[in-house]
Structures are given as C-alpha cells and as structure tokens.
Design an enzyme around this catalytic site. Structure first.
Site, short mmCIF file in Angstrom:
data_model
loop_
_atom_site.label_atom_id
_atom_site.label_comp_id
_atom_site.label_asym_id
_atom_site.label_seq_id
_atom_site.Cartn_x
_atom_site.Cartn_y
_atom_site.Cartn_z
N ASP A 355 -29.27 26.00 21.35
CA ASP A 355 -28.72 26.66 20.18
C ASP A 355 -27.76 27.77 20.62
O ASP A 355 -28.09 28.56 21.50
CB ASP A 355 -29.88 27.25 19.37
CG ASP A 355 -29.43 27.87 18.08
OD1 ASP A 355 -28.84 27.17 17.26
OD2 ASP A 355 -29.69 29.08 17.89
N GLU A 392 -24.75 23.53 22.08
CA GLU A 392 -24.01 23.88 20.88
C GLU A 392 -22.99 24.91 21.38
O GLU A 392 -23.33 26.08 21.56
CB GLU A 392 -24.92 24.49 19.82
CG GLU A 392 -24.21 24.75 18.50
CD GLU A 392 -25.07 25.48 17.48
OE1 GLU A 392 -24.94 25.20 16.28
OE2 GLU A 392 -25.88 26.34 17.87
#
Lengths: 712, 103
Positions: A355, A392
C-alpha cells in the site's frame, strides 16, 4: 548416538530470579517472544529507553500479574533479551513497559504509564471477535501472545505460478462471506472463505489478493452514519496494529487463539486448489496516527526510529493518515524484512501488494531515494526470492512512480494509467485509441526493459467504484461515510449510461451490462497481469459509494444472490478467464515488438481499425482492434491460435474488415459482448469470413484457426 | 466432569477414550497417552470423544501433536465429537488431517 535432551543443556537453566520467576539473559534474536526449552525468550529493541520491563498478564486479566525489569546485564546494544522459565505460554499475554524521556522536540515520546504491545508479536488478543466493544478502560488493549508454530502443512509447497500467467482476484476476508447469502458455516472468516474455494476455482482465478489481514482495530473509527446513527468501522483495515499477527477477528477460532492455524488452513487449501495468496500490506503508516493518536507500540518503544519526523519532532504525513513509517532507517528495514520473511516462511504467502509503496523509497527526511535500500533488499532477499512484489507506486503526498518505481527487476506495479485509459476509452472519450493500444500491449512505454508482468492491469479495485457502479454513476455518493461526500476520489472516469443509479430502463440496463463486458474483455485480453475486484464478475454494487473503507454492511459485502441474478455476467467472466488461460499468446512475458520474429508472416501484434491493417489513431477514433499472432506465443516457444480483439466505444455500430488469416484458417467467434460467448474449442466460424458487424459500445473476441476444427 | 483419558491397544489399533475438558491443564496427559500409542506402533488411532465436553486451543493443539506424533501414514479418527467440538475442529481446518466420524 542419541540426541541430547534440550532441557539438559546449560543454556536451559535459569541464572537469576526476579520475584518468583526464574530467568536468564536471553537471546537477542529473533525479536519478540519465542518458545525455548523450559521457557519463553523475550527480546525487544529500544535505543532511547532508560529501563525496560516485561509485563505479564494471565490471559484476559485486567491487571498485570507480574512486571520483570530487564537487568542491565540482559541488555546487548539496544536490545533487551530475557528468557523466563516455567511460564504457561498458552495462558499468557505480555507487553513491555519502557521508561525514557518525553521530549517530542527531540523525537522521544516515552510513556512509562503505558503497557506497549510487542512490534514482533505473532499473535494478538484483545480483538478476537469482530466488532465486539472492548473495555476501553483496559490498561492494555492489543495483547501480545506466544505462538506455537506446529501447524501441519502436509507437504504444501509454493505454486510458483509465473507472474504473467496470474489472474488476481482482490477481496476482503470478512466481506467475501459475511453476507447472509454466503451460506457458509462461519460467515466473515478465514474458515468461511475456505468454503468458497470451489467458487474461485470455477471462476478460474489463480491468485487471491487479500486486503489487510495483519491485526488492526476495526473500532478505531469515531464516525457514525449521519442517516442512521450507526457506528462506522475501519472495515478495510489499513491501520495496522501488529504486523506479525493475523487478524483474530477474521477467525472463527479467534476466541480460542487459533487464528494462525485457521489462516494457514486457508492458505493450504487455496494452494491445493492451484490458487496463490498475495497479501495487501501496509508499511507506510501505523494505527498510532499523529500526535493525538494512541501509543500502542512503536511510539513508546522508539518513536524517532520508527517514524519520519520533522526537525521539530512532528510527524511527517506522506501517507495521509497522520504518521509515516521511517522505512529506510536500518532498524525499520530489518523490521519490514523480518515481517515479510515471517509471512512467507510461516504462512506460505506467495506475494505482497504494498500500500502506498512510494513511501518505501523515501529517506528519513522524506526525500525520494534514487536507490532505496529497503526496496533493493526486498528484491534480493533469499527468503523472498520467488515471492511476487507488487507496488502501489504512489503515495498521498504526490510522489507518483507508475512506470519508474525502483524495481530491481523484481517489482510489479499497480498500473493506474491502465485503469484511467481503459475507463476513459470505454466511456467514449476521444483521442485515446493510441494510448489504449499501448496499455493493451502491456504498457511498454512505462515498462520498457522489464517483463510485461511489471504491469498489474486493473480497472477497479477496493478503492473506488465497483465495475457495476463505474457504468451506473457519474458521481460518487459517499454520504453514508459521514464526511459530507468529501472523501473518496473525484476523478472516476465513470459514465452512468444515461441515468444516475439504479435504472428500470431495459436500454440503460442492457448498455451497462455490455459496458461491463467490454471492460472485462479489454482487461482479460491485455498483456500484463489482470486483477479483478471481487464481485465485479456478478455486478456487485456499492450504490455509488467509491470509498467504503468504513462500511461493514451490505454496501461492502459480497451478495451471493448476485451469482444467480447475474449468472450471465459471471458466465461471461468465467469464459474470458478460461480463454486467457487457454491462449498463451495473451500472456507472453516479453513486450510485443510489432515485428515478425518467428517467420510466421505476421507481426506478433498488429493494430487494426474499421479497415484491416489501418488503425485509426485520430482524435475522433473510437474503434481499436488488436491481433495477436499465435506463432509468437511466449516468444514463439508454444503453439497458439491467432486472436483478434476489437473494441468499439462509439455510439454507432461499425462493419469491421478483418485481417486475413494464413491459408486454410478461418475466424471463429469466441465472444461478442452484444450477443454471446461460446465455449472454448466450440467457437462457431464466422458466416462472413472477412467481416464482422460490431455493435455500438461493444467488443468482440475472435480466434483464428483451421476451418475443420469447428464443431458448431 | 473430571478429565479422564484411557488407552487400549488391540491389534495395532489404539483407542483413546476422552472425558471431560481437554485444555492446557489436561493436554499433557493426553500427549503422554498419544506417545504411548505411537510407541506401541499403532497403525490407527481412534479417539472416542462422545464425552469430551470442551476443547480449548491447547486441546486443539493436542490434536496437531497427535497428528505429528503418529505420523502421516496413521489414520486418526475422532468418533462422536459433540457439535461444538466438531465445529471447532472443522473451523481450524484440522478435519483435513484428522477424520471426524459420527458415533
């Protein structure tokens, strides 16, 4: 020669006594609590603490049963290590109490009034039942426990599916089976998910990507639904409390402390079904938040080590959530690496999606590093050698690295540009034919010199509209989140097909269905790794909410009634996935060159428009066709058919001229999003071999092979 | 009900009868009994659990121990487990390595 009894070794005897407890200097590594012969070894790092105590509780006890201060001679460097003998590990909860300076301007936030959770705890109690209100006056909320690693893996081995062959399915452990329609024995749990493995097999996905499963606190959201007054949760779980512990509230056996075993059983059974497991991991921030946040662990053990701090000792906030983990500090790098090794070695996890991974390449002062040591270390780590690493590749402070994330030949990226291009093209925006071609070819503009599996292609993910909502809403509708609809992304590139929200119009409904199929067709025929959001294959809606991070209800849960209600869409998706698996030409690891490298008479990839061999790259163009020559499949190493995909984002139909096939071959219809999809190997031959009438807002997939192979 | 564990071995089939609660305080006794069954070369282990009222995490872990102690080739069956006990075993995923059999 017999093996000596471990209990007879000299290092298994206590040397000190602290109250009634017999102890000895422990081993500094591994950190955390580790069962050793006759006792438990505890090890914790703190550079700035003046004293450190081990705090023991009987399981569930409100007050500590003992506090054992680490004797000075038990400290090596900045590591406190002690073996305590005679503990009942099964009935034990522990933490640490660190005394030291409270001087935020110098980065120190020690608080000897707090019992701190072990950052390396491999089991956490305190939140064993999802959503159950705790005693907020409890002195210690996230209680570290000792884990026995005695799970029977029964010969489980990593599947090592080549990255380019993956079809990823992104889902949420609780949301997948929490809906009453799931009909599983333990809804919302790892065990419940295990019961749905046959569904995943039938769907054809071979990689499950799970939203965060590291222990988090779903109850840390203070907001309520403004319409109903009901409490809102931290449902997604991007607020890690404990990085080495599986979320107990996701386990039906959490109250027994068996969450590790239950999760391992899920992984084992998924592997047996040929499905890899990727975890969505959050190393960019922690649940401790900013200056006003709770002191749970890191802040009280060594704030200045674990967090990026301004020169005045305030928290940098590149994550948008209050604090930012100091990932490239050597101690924190070691923490991240140990954590990932733990999940691979102990839980047989096959990969990780990071993330806001751009934060992982920032220096302690926030500057992006050209050669970030953490990313390089992860790329070359011996334990992680074959795990998938997916970034990401952006963060909340504007560092956008899609296409240039430091990859060391190992990292893949969520391709946000793919998502935006495909969405905009399919909704009918002009000027995108050329960029769509680039995206469908594996985005070689972004990933030149890397394999095409550097690109994880997706159109929807947990964060944003679902596929059904992408074609049903022009605007987000997040009022239920209690933030006046100010949260969530505004640039959704969505189109409601003529009516906002649910529609009774057959025309609108049919168009939406076709648009969903168009999007799925592009996704599953593009080069790169496709990722599907769970429920998109059955048209799951969030009623226009594009940020359901706090919605633990039907808005987020997978409604299994849709499996029947939208069986046609499910069947279409299953067929497309099967088509991708059956056609290696769509899954080459090298980017296509547009040339003939195997002497087939055709380039590996060619572009077409309404006329064959004449793609319309003009701004007004809204038709693109791509042909892949089967002789080039996997670099020419395997045989495959020709595959032709055409997408028409125009509001008018077009008669396409098809490229000619080698002598004796004919085009066969696999799928037309306006009409039907046909079984693999039984695709009917086109009646007009050189033409295809492609309807408005439609896509077609043709397969070219010898005419006599046709069975329909 | 007080915990009680009894072992019988007949023609390489070991039968263990459990009563009461299998938890941290009683798991050791169960472990010893499993060890005796393994030591006797049993090729099948049948655990009668009709009168087993409760299985704690330590109890569950005892079943892991039994699986590892007996070896992969030994069939282990738990007979007549009550619904809560059987459910606990299933949810933890142990029903794949240990057979649950109705009484």
């Amino acid at each position: 020669m017999s093996t000596p009894d471990m209990r007879e070794r000299i290092d298994a005897f206590p040397t000190h006594r602290i109250g009634p407890y017999r102890v000895r200097a422990g081993r500094p590594f591994p950190y955390g609590a580790t069962p050793v012969p006759g006792g438990v070894n505890f090890s914790v790092y703190s550079d700035g603490a003046t004293t450190m105590s081990l705090v023991l509780f009987e399981r569930g006890g409100t007050r500590p049963s003992a506090e054992l201060e680490f004797p000075l001679e038990f400290r090596i460097g900045s590591v406190y290590a002690m073996t305590v003998f005679g503990l009942d590990a099964e009935n034990l909860e522990y933490g640490f109490r660190a005394a030291g300076p409270y001087a935020p301007e110098h980065g120190d936030r020690f608080d000897a009034g707090k019992v701190l959770s072990d950052p390396y705890a491999r089991l956490i109690s305190g939140r064993e039942v999802w959503g159950r209100e705790p005693d907020w006056d409890n002195v210690y909320h996230y209680r570290a426990q000792v884990l026995n690693d005695d799970f029977d893996w029964d010969g489980d081995r990593p599947l090592r599916i080549p990255a380019e062959d993956l079809v990823i399915y992104e889902t949420h452990v609780r949301g997948f089976t929490r809906h009453p329609s799931s009909k599983v024995s333990a809804p919302g749990t790892y065990a419940g998910m295990r019961e749905k493995i046959p569904y995943l097999r039938e769907l054809g996905v071979n990689c499950l990507e799970l939203l965060p499963v590291f222990e988090f606190d779903e109850l840390d959201n203070p907001r309520t639904d403004p319409a109903t007054g009901e409490r809102l949760y931290n449902y997604w779980g991007y607020n890690t409390v404990s990085f080495f512990a599986p979320k107990a509230g996701y386990a039906a056996t959490g109250p027994f402390g068996m969450q590790a075993d239950e999760f391992k059983s899920l992984v084992k059974e998924l592997h047996r079904a040929g499905i890899e497991v990727v975890l969505d991991v959050v190393f960019n921030h922690t649940a401790e938040g900013n200056e006003q946040g709770p002191t749970i662990s890191f802040r009280g053990l060594d704030n200045a080590t674990y967090y990026m701090l301004t020169p005045r000792g305030e928290y940098y906030n590149f994550s948008g959530t209050g604090n930012t983990v100091n990932c490239n500090h050597p101690v924190v790098r070691d923490f991240v690496l140990s954590c990932l090794r733990h999940w691979v070695a102990e839980y047989h996890i096959d990969g990780f999606r990071f993330d806001l991974a751009a934060i992982l390449d920032r220096a302690p002062d926030g500057t992006p590093l050209p050669n970030p040591p953490l990313l390089e270390q992860l790329a070359h780590d011996p334990i992680l050698r074959h795990t998938k690493l997916i970034a990401e590749a952006w963060d909340a402070a504007g560092l956008y690295q899609v296409g240039n994330f430091p990859n060391y030949g190992r990292w893949s990226e969520w391709n946000g540009k793919y998502r935006d291009t495909v969405r905009r093209f399919v909704k009918g925006e002009p000027g995108l034919v050329g960029e769509l071609a680039t995206r469908m070819a594996g985005s070689p503009d972004l990933y030149q010199g890397r394999t095409s599996s550097a690109s994880v292609n997706f159109i929807t993910a947990h964060d944003g509209f679902t596929l059904a909502d992408l074609v049903s809403y022009n605007d987000k509708h997040n009022e239920a989140n209690g933030e006046d609809n100010n949260d969530g992304a505004n640039d959704n590139n969505s189109w409601n097909c003529g009516e906002e929200g649910p529609s009774a119009s057959p025309h609108v409904r049919e168009l939406r269905m076709r648009q969903m199929k168009n999007l799925l067709t592009i996704l599953l025929t593009s080069q790169g790794i496709p990722m599907i959001l769970a429920g998109d294959e059955v048209g799951r809606t969030q009623l226009g909410n594009n940020n359901t991070y706090c919605q633990d209800n039907e808005l987020s849960w997978f409604d299994w009634g849709l499996v029947e209600a939208n069986a046609g869409l499910l069947h279409f998706t299953q067929a497309l996935i099967a088509f991708r698996h059956a056609h290696p030409v769509l899954r080459s690891s090298d980017h296509p060159s547009g040339t003939d490298r195997v002497g087939s008479g055709y380039p590996d990839i060619s572009w077409h428009g309404v006329r064959a061999w004449a793609p319309d790259w003009a701004d007004h163009g809204r038709v693109l066709a791509m042909m892949r020559c089967g002789r080039h499949a996997k670099g020419g190493s395997v045989a495959d058919d020709h595959v032709y995909i055409a997408v028409n984002a125009h509001w008018e139909a077009h008669d396409l001229e098809l490229p000619a096939l080698p002598e004796g071959q004919r085009w066969h219809l696999f799928a037309d999003t306006a009409t039907a999809v046909h079984p693999l190997g039984a695709e009917p031959e086109l009646q007009h071999p050189g033409r295809f009438h492609l309807g408005a807002h439609s896509a077609v997939v043709l397969v070219g092979r010898a005419a006599q192979q046709t069975t329909a | 009900m007080a915990f009680d564990v009894r072992l019988k071995i007949n023609d390489k089939v070991a039968t263990i009868e459990l009563k009461g609660e299998l938890d941290a305080s009683t798991a050791g006794e169960f472990h010893d009994t499993v060890g005796r069954a393994a030591g006797a070369g049993a090729v099948e282990l049948v655990i009668h659990a009709e009168q087993l009222g409760y299985l704690s995490s330590a109890g569950l872990r005892s079943l892991v121990f039994a699986r590892q102690k007996m070896g992969d080739e030994v069939r282990i069956a738990i007979v007549g487990a009550t619904d809560p006990v059987a459910q606990t075993i299933r949810l933890a995923g142990f029903d794949h390595s240990i057979e649950l059999v109705d009484a």
